[in-house]
Design an enzyme around this catalytic site. Structure first.
Site, PDB file in Angstrom:
ATOM      1  N   HIS A   1      -2.448  15.597 -48.799  1.00 51.22           N
ATOM      2  CA  HIS A   1      -2.242  14.207 -48.352  1.00 51.22           C
ATOM      3  C   HIS A   1      -3.346  13.284 -48.839  1.00 51.22           C
ATOM      4  CE1 HIS A   1       1.232  14.222 -45.669  1.00 51.22           C
ATOM      5  NE2 HIS A   1       0.833  15.394 -45.199  1.00 51.22           N
TER       6      HIS A   1
ATOM      7  N   ASP B   1       0.097  21.500 -46.983  1.00 52.45           N
ATOM      8  CA  ASP B   1      -0.836  20.400 -47.244  1.00 52.45           C
ATOM      9  C   ASP B   1      -2.145  20.898 -47.860  1.00 52.45           C
ATOM     10  OD1 ASP B   1      -2.449  17.828 -45.169  1.00 52.45           O
ATOM     11  OD2 ASP B   1      -2.004  17.915 -47.318  1.00 52.45           O
TER      12      ASP B   1
ATOM     13  N   SER C   1     -10.296  15.564 -42.981  1.00 51.19           N
ATOM     14  CA  SER C   1      -9.187  16.320 -43.598  1.00 51.19           C
ATOM     15  C   SER C   1      -9.620  16.950 -44.897  1.00 51.19           C
ATOM     16  CB  SER C   1      -8.018  15.380 -43.853  1.00 51.19           C
ATOM     17  OG  SER C   1      -7.638  14.817 -42.636  1.00 51.19           O
TER      18      SER C   1
HETATM   19  O1  LIG Z   1      -8.698  11.992 -43.440  1.00 53.79           O
HETATM   20  C1  LIG Z   1      -7.457  11.964 -43.408  1.00 53.79           C
HETATM   21  O2  LIG Z   1      -6.739  12.515 -42.536  1.00 53.79           O
HETATM   22  C2  LIG Z   1      -6.768  11.256 -44.450  1.00 53.79           C
HETATM   23  N1  LIG Z   1      -5.455  11.392 -44.680  1.00 53.79           N
HETATM   24  C3  LIG Z   1      -5.161  10.589 -45.729  1.00 53.79           C
HETATM   25  C4  LIG Z   1      -3.979  10.339 -46.367  1.00 53.79           C
HETATM   26  C5  LIG Z   1      -3.957   9.449 -47.420  1.00 53.79           C
HETATM   27  C6  LIG Z   1      -5.130   8.852 -47.835  1.00 53.79           C
HETATM   28  F1  LIG Z   1      -5.093   8.006 -48.857  1.00 53.79           F
HETATM   29  C7  LIG Z   1      -6.339   9.064 -47.226  1.00 53.79           C
HETATM   30  C8  LIG Z   1      -6.324   9.949 -46.169  1.00 53.79           C
HETATM   31  C9  LIG Z   1      -7.341  10.375 -45.335  1.00 53.79           C
HETATM   32  N2  LIG Z   1      -8.686   9.995 -45.373  1.00 53.79           N
HETATM   33  C10 LIG Z   1      -9.014   8.691 -45.127  1.00 53.79           C
HETATM   34  O3  LIG Z   1      -8.218   7.856 -44.789  1.00 53.79           O
HETATM   35  C11 LIG Z   1     -10.438   8.356 -45.292  1.00 53.79           C
HETATM   36  C12 LIG Z   1     -10.780   7.016 -45.846  1.00 53.79           C
HETATM   37  C13 LIG Z   1     -11.075   7.382 -44.461  1.00 53.79           C
HETATM   38  C14 LIG Z   1     -12.426   7.717 -44.020  1.00 53.79           C
HETATM   39  C15 LIG Z   1     -12.599   8.075 -42.730  1.00 53.79           C
HETATM   40  C16 LIG Z   1     -13.877   8.385 -42.294  1.00 53.79           C
HETATM   41  C17 LIG Z   1     -14.959   8.362 -43.169  1.00 53.79           C
HETATM   42  C18 LIG Z   1     -14.737   8.019 -44.483  1.00 53.79           C
HETATM   43  C19 LIG Z   1     -13.469   7.708 -44.928  1.00 53.79           C
END
Ligand SMILES: O=C(O)c1[nH]c2ccc(F)cc2c1NC(=O)[C@H]1C[C@@H]1c1ccccc1
Length: 232
Positions: free
Chosen positions: A41, A89, A183
């Site tokens: 993802h 995933d 993730s």
């Molecule tokens: O972490 C996830 O679950 C996840 N799932 C997604 C799906 C698409 C996608 F384009 C991104 C993700 C994404 N990561 C995020 O949004 C990251 C950007 C956010 C973030 C959070 C905390 C600290 C730094 C950066």
């Protein structure tokens, strides 16, 4: 990571930060010198751009002696992964060159025996994901210990309502939890990676929505096949 604590620097030398334009997007971990495992993802909003992989880091921003950003030669999402659900995933990233291993950069073995981790087993998750409900992002690696909950409870109507397959596992999400940005990172039980933090968007820290991980053992054959086919 919600309600966790700062990790002991470099005690998790397998941790990777998947970055785009210098920004952390998802976690990942080194499974071989030239290969990182993460979640499919995470590539959803990269519109085809390759990640860069940061290894040997504790702080995302400060200079550290063993921190190094690697370019990615190939990104292979599991063929079964899709944007509509959490199935398959997984994402394999082939680094442009073999990572230089040292006390701050090490490979983490993953489970190859396809047997469920017993419920109540306490496992570790780590990452640079959000640390508050308001989405605050940490600079330094965080970690949290969480008990595995059995699939039957996780599949309860009031929890994930039968969407958790035999190739997934769950941990208790009461207060302490993984969250967005974690993730792709590993769920480590007794020193072995048993799961990958699923990147489907989910609420964090709510006990009614346990954390979901892709179990790794069922995919050992796929992982080995991709690594063998890559020119490494
Ligand atoms: O972490 C996830 O679950 C996840 N799932 C997604 C799906 C698409 C996608 F384009 C991104 C993700 C994404 N990561 C995020 O949004 C990251 C950007 C956010 C973030 C959070 C905390 C600290 C730094 C950066």
């Amino acid at each position: 990571i919600l309600r966790g604590s700062e990790a002991q620097p470099h005690l998790r030398p397998y941790m990777a930060s998947l970055q785009l334009g210098g920004q952390h997007v998802c976690g990942g971990f080194l499974i071989a010198q030239q290969w990182v495992l993460s979640a499919a993802h995470c590539t959803e909003q990269t519109n085809g751009e390759h990640f860069e992989v940061l290894l040997g880091a504790h702080s995302l921003s400060e200079p550290e002696p063993h921190k190094r950003l690697y370019r990615v030669k190939a990104q292979i999402a599991h063929p079964g992964s899709n944007i509509h659900n959490n199935r398959d995933d997984l994402l394999l990233l082939q680094l442009e060159e073999k990572a230089e291993l040292n006390e701050h950069v090490q490979v983490l073995p993953f489970q190859r025996e396809d047997r469920d981790v017993a419920a109540d087993t306490v496992c570790d998750a780590a990452g640079w994901g959000t640390v508050t409900h308001s989405g605050q992002r940490p600079d330094r690696l965080q970690e949290v210990r969480r008990p595995v909950i059995d699939r039957e409870l996780c599949n309860h109507r009031t929890r994930h309502d039968n969407t958790i397959t035999a190739k997934m596992m769950c941990t208790d999400s009461r207060k302490k939890d993984t969250c967005k940005g974690d993730s792709g990172g590993p769920l480590v039980c007794n020193g072995v990676a048993e799961g990958v933090v699923s990147a489907g968007s989910r609420v964090c820290g709510n006990y009614k929505k346990p954390a979901i991980y892709t179990r790794i053992a069922p995919y050992a054959g796929w992982i080995d096949g991709v690594m063998a086919s890559g020119d490494g």
